[in-house]
Design a protein around this motif. Structure first.
Motif, PDB file in Angstrom:
ATOM      1  N   ARG A 224      70.066  54.464  23.440  1.00 58.39           N
ATOM      2  CA  ARG A 224      71.205  54.318  22.599  1.00 58.39           C
ATOM      3  C   ARG A 224      71.981  55.732  22.012  1.00 58.39           C
ATOM      4  NH1 ARG A 224      69.738  50.325  18.376  1.00 58.39           N
ATOM      5  NH2 ARG A 224      70.365  48.830  20.007  1.00 58.39           N
ATOM      6  N   TRP A 225      73.128  55.588  22.218  1.00 62.46           N
ATOM      7  CA  TRP A 225      73.886  56.920  21.423  1.00 62.46           C
ATOM      8  C   TRP A 225      74.508  56.527  20.209  1.00 62.46           C
ATOM      9  CZ3 TRP A 225      73.512  56.409  27.010  1.00 62.46           C
ATOM     10  CH2 TRP A 225      72.793  57.400  27.512  1.00 62.46           C
ATOM     11  N   ILE A 226      74.351  57.101  19.306  1.00 63.61           N
ATOM     12  CA  ILE A 226      74.845  56.761  17.849  1.00 63.61           C
ATOM     13  C   ILE A 226      75.686  57.987  17.536  1.00 63.61           C
ATOM     14  CG2 ILE A 226      74.311  56.194  15.661  1.00 63.61           C
ATOM     15  CD1 ILE A 226      71.733  55.407  16.559  1.00 63.61           C
ATOM     16  N   GLY A 227      77.004  57.370  17.129  1.00 60.31           N
ATOM     17  CA  GLY A 227      78.240  58.260  16.856  1.00 60.31           C
ATOM     18  C   GLY A 227      78.506  57.962  15.279  1.00 60.31           C
ATOM     19  N   ARG A 228      80.113  58.042  15.792  1.00 61.25           N
ATOM     20  CA  ARG A 228      80.553  57.545  14.300  1.00 61.25           C
ATOM     21  C   ARG A 228      81.912  56.765  14.419  1.00 61.25           C
ATOM     22  NH1 ARG A 228      81.435  59.961   8.521  1.00 61.25           N
ATOM     23  NH2 ARG A 228      83.514  60.356   9.194  1.00 61.25           N
ATOM     24  N   ALA A 229      82.097  55.364  13.774  1.00 62.15           N
ATOM     25  CA  ALA A 229      83.241  54.656  14.000  1.00 62.15           C
ATOM     26  C   ALA A 229      84.424  55.609  13.294  1.00 62.15           C
ATOM     27  CB  ALA A 229      83.008  53.451  13.492  1.00 62.15           C
ATOM     28  N   ASP A 242      81.909  60.345  19.649  1.00 56.60           N
ATOM     29  CA  ASP A 242      82.309  59.125  20.614  1.00 56.60           C
ATOM     30  C   ASP A 242      81.090  58.567  21.338  1.00 56.60           C
ATOM     31  OD1 ASP A 242      83.179  57.310  22.374  1.00 56.60           O
ATOM     32  OD2 ASP A 242      84.782  58.268  22.855  1.00 56.60           O
ATOM     33  N   ALA A 243      80.465  57.522  20.957  1.00 52.29           N
ATOM     34  CA  ALA A 243      79.191  57.075  21.688  1.00 52.29           C
ATOM     35  C   ALA A 243      79.446  56.654  22.795  1.00 52.29           C
ATOM     36  CB  ALA A 243      78.481  55.968  20.708  1.00 52.29           C
ATOM     37  N   LEU A 244      80.467  56.011  23.427  1.00 51.98           N
ATOM     38  CA  LEU A 244      80.962  55.708  24.454  1.00 51.98           C
ATOM     39  C   LEU A 244      80.867  56.585  25.580  1.00 51.98           C
ATOM     40  CD1 LEU A 244      81.508  53.340  26.565  1.00 51.98           C
ATOM     41  CD2 LEU A 244      83.696  53.305  25.949  1.00 51.98           C
ATOM     42  N   LEU A 245      81.638  57.735  25.139  1.00 52.76           N
ATOM     43  CA  LEU A 245      81.955  59.002  26.052  1.00 52.76           C
ATOM     44  C   LEU A 245      80.270  59.451  26.396  1.00 52.76           C
ATOM     45  CD1 LEU A 245      83.768  60.957  27.041  1.00 52.76           C
ATOM     46  CD2 LEU A 245      83.635  62.237  25.004  1.00 52.76           C
ATOM     47  N   ALA A 246      79.407  59.630  25.369  1.00 52.29           N
ATOM     48  CA  ALA A 246      78.144  60.024  25.717  1.00 52.29           C
ATOM     49  C   ALA A 246      77.363  59.296  26.519  1.00 52.29           C
ATOM     50  CB  ALA A 246      77.382  59.979  24.374  1.00 52.29           C
ATOM     51  N   ALA A 247      77.557  57.653  26.628  1.00 54.49           N
ATOM     52  CA  ALA A 247      77.131  56.789  27.287  1.00 54.49           C
ATOM     53  C   ALA A 247      77.561  56.945  28.934  1.00 54.49           C
ATOM     54  CB  ALA A 247      77.244  55.507  26.847  1.00 54.49           C
ATOM     55  N   ARG A 271      73.563  47.127  32.225  1.00 56.60           N
ATOM     56  CA  ARG A 271      74.182  46.661  31.047  1.00 56.60           C
ATOM     57  C   ARG A 271      74.472  47.724  29.918  1.00 56.60           C
ATOM     58  NH1 ARG A 271      71.179  42.429  26.765  1.00 56.60           N
ATOM     59  NH2 ARG A 271      73.081  41.754  25.845  1.00 56.60           N
ATOM     60  N   LEU A 272      75.680  47.173  29.421  1.00 54.60           N
ATOM     61  CA  LEU A 272      76.217  48.301  28.437  1.00 54.60           C
ATOM     62  C   LEU A 272      76.785  47.596  27.172  1.00 54.60           C
ATOM     63  CD1 LEU A 272      77.545  51.268  27.389  1.00 54.60           C
ATOM     64  CD2 LEU A 272      79.434  50.629  28.755  1.00 54.60           C
ATOM     65  N   ALA A 286      76.384  52.801  21.334  1.00 56.00           N
ATOM     66  CA  ALA A 286      76.550  52.500  22.866  1.00 56.00           C
ATOM     67  C   ALA A 286      75.137  52.375  23.426  1.00 56.00           C
ATOM     68  CB  ALA A 286      77.234  53.208  23.631  1.00 56.00           C
ATOM     69  N   THR A 287      74.721  51.377  23.883  1.00 54.61           N
ATOM     70  CA  THR A 287      73.420  50.881  24.366  1.00 54.61           C
ATOM     71  C   THR A 287      73.535  50.778  25.850  1.00 54.61           C
ATOM     72  OG1 THR A 287      73.030  50.120  22.150  1.00 54.61           O
ATOM     73  CG2 THR A 287      71.217  49.542  24.045  1.00 54.61           C
ATOM     74  N   VAL A 288      72.584  51.280  26.504  1.00 52.40           N
ATOM     75  CA  VAL A 288      72.773  51.023  28.073  1.00 52.40           C
ATOM     76  C   VAL A 288      71.193  50.685  28.509  1.00 52.40           C
ATOM     77  CG1 VAL A 288      73.311  52.352  30.323  1.00 52.40           C
ATOM     78  CG2 VAL A 288      74.388  52.972  28.240  1.00 52.40           C
ATOM     79  N   TRP A 289      71.082  50.132  29.631  1.00 54.72           N
ATOM     80  CA  TRP A 289      69.860  49.651  30.190  1.00 54.72           C
ATOM     81  C   TRP A 289      70.166  50.338  31.545  1.00 54.72           C
ATOM     82  CZ3 TRP A 289      72.323  47.001  26.367  1.00 54.72           C
ATOM     83  CH2 TRP A 289      71.360  46.217  25.387  1.00 54.72           C
ATOM     84  N   PHE A 290      68.780  51.120  31.570  1.00 50.89           N
ATOM     85  CA  PHE A 290      68.750  51.782  33.095  1.00 50.89           C
ATOM     86  C   PHE A 290      67.445  51.200  33.589  1.00 50.89           C
ATOM     87  CE2 PHE A 290      71.028  54.938  30.271  1.00 50.89           C
ATOM     88  CZ  PHE A 290      71.895  55.421  31.035  1.00 50.89           C
TER      89      PHE A 290
END
Ligand code: ZN
Length: 422
Positions: A224-229, A242-247, A271-272, A286-290
């Motif tokens: 999980r990448w944690i940013g700020r809304a 931006d957590a999606l950019l990191a993911a 999965r994202l 943003a949480t990603v399953w690798f």
């Protein structure tokens, strides 16, 4: 093939078509998520079919279904055969279902002989439908076989929740499963599973029957990448985390690193989950399953190190924070040597030269084998290797081959052939 075998292949086709219609939609395959209404309907058809054939039905507290043939009395040991009736969303018809129904057909075939006194087994037989093998609705996968084999505590399994917050316990209760019933058989002496290959090794080799020697190892990471809304409009670019950019950077780096250094490893980010998931809010989480799969645990371990560094780099470049929620290694399993030999002999007796091969995916047979129940996994070909897709297909002649080999193996095991090997 003799006429009795043809008759049983025909009855397998009939019950297979019946169950395959449950949860099916034109062009969208079959959706029978674990403990859903569709799963309940498929379970009822299976139970009814087995009961009409003379089986005694039981299920345990996690919903594993057992169609029991008490041929040799209450003190006799048990042989299990089966697979799972649950599917992926928009899944194929054959994955799991073929194994349960072929085992049912084989059991009914043998039961007819027992009743005619042409076959006197030394062991009892149960056909098993394991709950939530797929792991589509509840994670982890292999839930039912995990509980039965002792790898997953029952209470933990029952309190798993799906995406809508429904516990497995409540979902099972909704389809009429609330606690154990009917005398569940004890740990078996052996377990046999027929499954579609979900690859193309058998087809390339021109063989009909695969005898699985073992599985690949797997590494599964939930990151999980944690940013700020923040508002996607006025927020200055320099202030965004931006957590999606990191993911996105993490997913791209994962593929690039593994492709360059370990191209033979199978890998995915499948999965994202992004939150809050609004077009006007910079993504906060943003949480990603690798997933990485290969033969060798040490290689999966090595391969993951630069990947984790790349995930950290993605976090640093985007001003987000990285959290590794889970990072688990599943050891490769080796199937039982004695059962592999019996399965290979059975294949040859049926006229098929067996191909030894490794399974990339996990299966219920692997969960049982890992818990100390000697287990065999038999593969039949998947057309073009298509799996977890509506176009999944196994040709009728390959289904017949699998049924013939499975019946032969179960006859030998019920006769006590395996005992001499021990
Ligand atoms: Zn399966």
């Amino acid at each position: 093939m003799d006429s009795a075998a043809q008759k049983h292949a025909a009855s397998l086709t009939a019950i297979f078509d019946h169950i395959s219609a449950v949860g099916a939609r034109a062009g969208e395959g079959v959706t029978r998520l674990a403990a859903s209404a569709e799963d309940g309907a498929a379970r009822a058809i299976f139970a009814d079919w087995m009961a009409r054939g003379g089986a005694r039905l039981a299920h345990d507290a996690v919903g594993n279904q057992f169609a029991c043939f008490d041929w040799a009395g209450e003190n006799a040991a048990w042989i299990f055969a089966g697979s799972h009736l649950d599917t992926q969303p928009r899944g194929g018809r054959f994955d799991g279902t073929l194994g349960v129904l072929a085992a049912g057909c084989a059991a009914l075939d043998l039961h007819t002989e027992v009743q005619a006194d042409r076959f006197r087994p030394r062991h009892n037989l149960a056909v098993v439908n394991w709950t939530n093998e797929e792991g589509a609705r509840y994670q982890p996968s292999l839930t039912g076989s995990g509980v039965f084999s002792g790898a997953l505590p029952l209470r933990e399994a029952l309190s798993l929740t799906d995406g809508a917050g429904i516990t497995l316990s409540d979902a099972l209760a909704a389809i009429g499963i609330d606690g154990e019933t009917g005398g569940v058989p004890p740990r078996p002496k052996a377990y046999v599973e027929l499954h579609v290959e979900q690859g193309r090794i058998l087809t390339v080799a021109g063989r009909r029957i695969g005898v699985v020697e073992g599985t690949w190892a797997a590494r599964k990471m939930m990151v999980r990448w944690i940013g700020r809304a923040a508002h996607t409009g006025p927020t200055p670019m320099a202030d965004r985390r931006d957590a999606l950019l990191a993911a996105a950077q993490g997913v791209a780096a994962f593929e690039a690193l593994i492709a360059a250094r370990h191209p033979h490893l199978h890998r995915s980010a499948a999965r994202l989950v992004i939150e809050p998931n609004s077009p006007n809010v910079v993504v906060e989480r943003a949480t990603v399953w690798f997933e990485l799969r290969g033969l060798d645990v040490a290689e999966l371990d090595r391969a993951g190190q630069p990947v984790l560094a790349a995930f950290e780099k993605a976090a640093a470049e985007t001003g987000t924070r990285l959290e590794i929620i889970a990072d688990t290694l599943r050891e490769p399993a080796g199937m039982d040597i004695g059962l592999m030999a019996i399965t290979g002999e059975a294949a040859r007796a049926c006229g098929f030269e067996p191909l030894p091969l490794r399974s990339v995916a996990g299966h219920d047979a692997v969960a049982l084998q890992n818990s100390g129940v000697p287990s065999a996994l038999i593969f039949v070909p998947s057309v073009d290797g298509i799996a977890h897709h509506p176009e999944e297909l196994t040709h009728p002649e390959d289904v017949e081959a699998g049924l013939a080999v499975l019946t032969t193996v179960l006859r030998r095991l019920a006769e006590g052939d395996f005992d001499a090997e021990r």
